[in-house]
Design an enzyme around this catalytic site. Structure first.
Site, PDB file in Angstrom:
ATOM      1  N   GLU A 109      54.388  35.418  44.086  1.00 20.70           N
ATOM      2  CA  GLU A 109      53.645  36.583  43.593  1.00 20.70           C
ATOM      3  C   GLU A 109      54.236  37.843  44.208  1.00 20.70           C
ATOM      4  O   GLU A 109      54.583  37.866  45.389  1.00 20.70           O
ATOM      5  CB  GLU A 109      52.156  36.540  43.984  1.00 20.70           C
ATOM      6  CG  GLU A 109      51.305  35.542  43.238  1.00 20.70           C
ATOM      7  CD  GLU A 109      49.825  35.670  43.612  1.00 20.70           C
ATOM      8  OE1 GLU A 109      49.441  36.702  44.224  1.00 20.70           O
ATOM      9  OE2 GLU A 109      49.052  34.744  43.322  1.00 20.70           O
ATOM     10  N   GLU A 149      42.860  42.427  35.072  1.00 22.15           N
ATOM     11  CA  GLU A 149      41.740  41.488  35.110  1.00 22.15           C
ATOM     12  C   GLU A 149      40.500  42.230  35.610  1.00 22.15           C
ATOM     13  O   GLU A 149      40.305  42.400  36.803  1.00 22.15           O
ATOM     14  CB  GLU A 149      42.067  40.304  36.022  1.00 22.15           C
ATOM     15  CG  GLU A 149      43.288  39.514  35.553  1.00 22.15           C
ATOM     16  CD  GLU A 149      43.686  38.427  36.535  1.00 22.15           C
ATOM     17  OE1 GLU A 149      43.191  37.298  36.402  1.00 22.15           O
ATOM     18  OE2 GLU A 149      44.478  38.735  37.449  1.00 22.15           O
ATOM     19  N   LYS A 202      38.058  40.728  38.350  1.00 23.65           N
ATOM     20  CA  LYS A 202      38.602  40.291  39.629  1.00 23.65           C
ATOM     21  C   LYS A 202      37.755  40.860  40.766  1.00 23.65           C
ATOM     22  O   LYS A 202      37.463  42.055  40.786  1.00 23.65           O
ATOM     23  CB  LYS A 202      40.047  40.782  39.749  1.00 23.65           C
ATOM     24  CG  LYS A 202      40.902  40.077  40.780  1.00 23.65           C
ATOM     25  CD  LYS A 202      41.447  38.766  40.270  1.00 23.65           C
ATOM     26  CE  LYS A 202      42.318  38.091  41.305  1.00 23.65           C
ATOM     27  NZ  LYS A 202      43.617  38.781  41.465  1.00 23.65           N
ATOM     28  N   GLU A 213      42.561  45.540  42.711  1.00 22.01           N
ATOM     29  CA  GLU A 213      42.803  44.152  42.318  1.00 22.01           C
ATOM     30  C   GLU A 213      42.684  43.961  40.812  1.00 22.01           C
ATOM     31  O   GLU A 213      43.237  43.008  40.253  1.00 22.01           O
ATOM     32  CB  GLU A 213      41.829  43.219  43.034  1.00 22.01           C
ATOM     33  CG  GLU A 213      41.977  43.166  44.540  1.00 22.01           C
ATOM     34  CD  GLU A 213      43.198  42.377  44.979  1.00 22.01           C
ATOM     35  OE1 GLU A 213      43.783  41.661  44.143  1.00 22.01           O
ATOM     36  OE2 GLU A 213      43.566  42.467  46.173  1.00 22.01           O
TER      37      GLU A 213
END
Length: 318
Positions: free
Chosen positions: A239, A290, A293, A299
């Site tokens: 990641e 997202e 999240k 985030e």
């Protein structure tokens, strides 16, 4: 095909430990993208696969098995990192029959039509209460990557894992986020150093010269692995990303700069100062924003696409 045993949360890295079923070797400096699903109004699984293909993205990480998604991947030639969800770990660890059934249901029923490259067993799992594995210690950055090490409890835990990887000639997965190092210590980590845009050498580490924080973080992990007895263990960057909003230095401009330069850096195939010429297999985080999240607002904004499939940046994966 690989199996990811566990993940340990620490800053500036998240380390993922691999147990591999067969020989695994990094041969390509290829960029994949993590496909999270913690949001609403996301595209269908078939649309996601089509979006990967139309953008020339050849590798995907998926954080939980999904029959519809796996079906959509059949014949796509997209290579997959497939996670075992954390909620399943205890049950599968205690029940070999259940573990075998999980493999049959989610791997055997699709492989080789789906090119499953790695089975990741858990994500950001902390095996011990209060256990943190800080490769670069507690000192301010930038510091020499050669100082990277697994200290204390981390050393006793990581030693046998590194020994196994060395003996089986298989890699370690590491999540690398220069963004978090930058916002955690902005007085010590310049924005250009984090974004690959520094005009010259920022850190001199003996004979090694660092112009970007990504390489320094990667090489700190390599230094730690070497000290743990694995001088030939390779690393996959599982990641890496930068948010477009929601926090300090989180902007569309900075995120596009980071993703563009990271892709170019990986595709150049030049490796890092400690491992020159080594392919750096890298997975961007993440495919979509997202909105559900948890955690900091940033985030929710790591996607390279919006949920309506519109690209947030002009990135070239080909």
């Amino acid at each position: 095909m690989a199996v990811l045993l566990a993940t340990i949360h620490y800053k500036p890295f998240l380390v993922s430990i691999l147990i591999l079923l067969v020989h695994f070797h990094i041969t390509e400096a290829q960029v994949g993208v993590c496909n999270g699903g913690v949001g609403d109004h996301l595209p269908s699984n078939q649309e996601v696969v089509d979006l990967y293909k139309s953008n020339g993205i050849g590798r995907m990480r998926m954080y939980a098995p999904n029959a519809e998604a796996l079906q959509a991947l059949r014949g796509s030639n997209i290579e997959l990192v497939l996670d075992v969800p954390n909620d399943d770990l205890q049950r599968l660890a205690n029940d070999p029959a259940a573990a075998s059934q999980w493999v049959q249901d989610n791997v055997g029923n699709y492989y080789p039509d789906v090119k499953i490259r790695i089975i990741a067993v858990g994500n950001e799992v902390n095996p011990k209460a209060g256990f943190h594995c800080n490769i670069l210690g507690t000192r301010k950055q930038p510091i020499p990557s050669s100082d990277g090490s697994f200290d204390g409890a981390a050393g006793s835990f990581m030693g046998p894992i590194i020994d196994f990887l060395k003996n089986t000639n298989n890699p370690l997965l590491v999540n690398i986020y220069p963004y978090f190092s930058r916002i955690g210590s902005p007085q010590d980590v310049s924005l250009p150093y984090a974004l690959f845009t520094a005009p010259g050498v920022v850190v001199q580490d003996d004979q090694l010269q660092y112009r970007n924080l990504f390489d320094a973080m990667l090489d700190a992990a390599y230094a730690a692995v070497e000290k743990a007895g694995g001088p030939n263990v390779e690393i996959v960057v599982s990641e890496s990303g930068w948010p477009s909003e929601g926090g300090d230095d989180a902007s569309l401009e900075n995120a596009e700069t980071y993703y563009t330069n990271l892709i170019d850096h990986v595709k150049a195939g030049s490796g890092s100062p400690r491992r020159p010429g080594n392919a750096i297999e890298t997975y961007l985080f993440a495919m979509f924003d997202e909105n559900q999240k948890p955690g900091a607002e940033s985030e929710k904004h790591f996607g390279i696409f919006s949920p309506d499939k519109q690209p947030k940046y002009q990135l070239n994966f080909n």
